[in-house]
Design a protein around this motif. Sequence first.
Motif, short mmCIF file in Angstrom:
data_model
loop_
_atom_site.label_atom_id
_atom_site.label_comp_id
_atom_site.label_asym_id
_atom_site.label_seq_id
_atom_site.Cartn_x
_atom_site.Cartn_y
_atom_site.Cartn_z
N UNK A 160 15.29 9.63 -0.65
CA UNK A 160 15.02 8.48 0.60
C UNK A 160 15.21 7.51 -1.17
N UNK A 161 15.76 6.29 -0.59
CA UNK A 161 15.35 5.50 -2.26
C UNK A 161 15.57 4.14 -1.27
N UNK A 162 14.56 2.95 -1.85
CA UNK A 162 14.69 1.40 -1.60
C UNK A 162 13.23 1.50 -1.48
N UNK A 163 12.55 2.07 -0.93
CA UNK A 163 11.47 1.07 -0.94
C UNK A 163 10.77 -0.18 -2.15
N UNK A 164 9.44 -0.71 -1.76
CA UNK A 164 9.32 -1.11 -2.88
C UNK A 164 7.91 -2.32 -2.16
N UNK A 165 7.76 -3.25 -2.48
CA UNK A 165 6.66 -4.89 -2.53
C UNK A 165 7.20 -5.50 -2.16
N UNK A 211 18.30 1.93 6.48
CA UNK A 211 17.38 0.97 7.65
C UNK A 211 17.25 0.16 7.03
N UNK A 212 17.77 -1.25 7.57
CA UNK A 212 17.40 -2.88 6.81
C UNK A 212 16.69 -3.39 7.61
N UNK A 213 16.07 -3.25 6.51
CA UNK A 213 14.21 -4.29 7.41
C UNK A 213 13.60 -5.30 6.95
N UNK A 214 14.49 -6.12 8.05
CA UNK A 214 13.99 -7.19 7.74
C UNK A 214 13.17 -8.34 8.38
N UNK A 215 12.51 -10.00 8.58
CA UNK A 215 11.65 -10.20 9.00
C UNK A 215 10.14 -9.04 8.58
N UNK A 216 10.16 -8.56 7.67
CA UNK A 216 8.68 -7.83 7.30
C UNK A 216 7.19 -8.49 7.59
N UNK A 217 6.45 -6.90 8.40
CA UNK A 217 5.04 -7.72 8.17
C UNK A 217 4.14 -6.05 7.90
N UNK A 218 2.95 -6.69 7.42
CA UNK A 218 2.04 -6.11 7.01
C UNK A 218 1.74 -5.30 7.54
N UNK A 219 1.79 -4.65 9.12
CA UNK A 219 1.49 -3.60 9.88
C UNK A 219 2.80 -3.30 9.29
N UNK A 220 3.87 -3.01 9.11
CA UNK A 220 4.85 -2.68 8.14
C UNK A 220 4.66 -1.26 6.97
N UNK A 221 3.80 -1.80 6.49
CA UNK A 221 2.91 -0.86 5.31
C UNK A 221 3.26 0.55 5.63
N UNK A 222 3.72 1.26 4.94
CA UNK A 222 3.95 2.63 5.05
C UNK A 222 4.91 3.79 4.23
N UNK A 242 7.69 4.56 -0.19
CA UNK A 242 6.45 3.96 0.14
C UNK A 242 7.17 2.54 0.03
N UNK A 243 6.27 1.29 1.42
CA UNK A 243 6.94 0.27 1.69
C UNK A 243 5.29 -0.95 1.65
N UNK A 244 5.72 -1.69 0.81
CA UNK A 244 4.12 -2.51 1.20
C UNK A 244 4.84 -3.90 1.32
N UNK A 245 4.14 -4.24 2.30
CA UNK A 245 4.40 -5.28 2.83
C UNK A 245 3.38 -6.20 2.75
#
Length: 113
Positions: free
Chosen positions: A6-11, A80-91, A108-111
């Motif tokens: 996997x790749x593409x995670x971040x803050x 996985x295209x993720x739009x309108x990210x919310x803090x609850x998507x942090x994982x 890791x994805x941190x919102x």
Amino acid sequence: QVQLVESGGGLVQPGGSLRLSCAASGSIFSIVFMGWYRQAPGKQRELVAMINNSGGTNVADSVKGRFTISRDNAKNTVYLQMNSLEPEDTAVYYCRAQPGNSWGQGTQVTVSS
């Protein structure tokens, strides 16, 4: 044996977007389903979205309308295209190939603002 990277995670800030990639190698001819799962601290791992080798998709209600799963068969990659990210998507987001039980190492994805 299937290997997944996997790749593409971040803050990212709330309302922002990220695109995750999962590159498959090895016995890719055996793959029928590829999916994205996530696990937040203190919570169980849950299915986010899945795609089969015919392009059919299944997306969790919690992300429907915000997340889109797609695949590029020529590149053996699922996105996985993720739009309108919310803090609850942090994982930590994991890629999985089925049948079998091949998992990636997670990204890791941190919102957060």
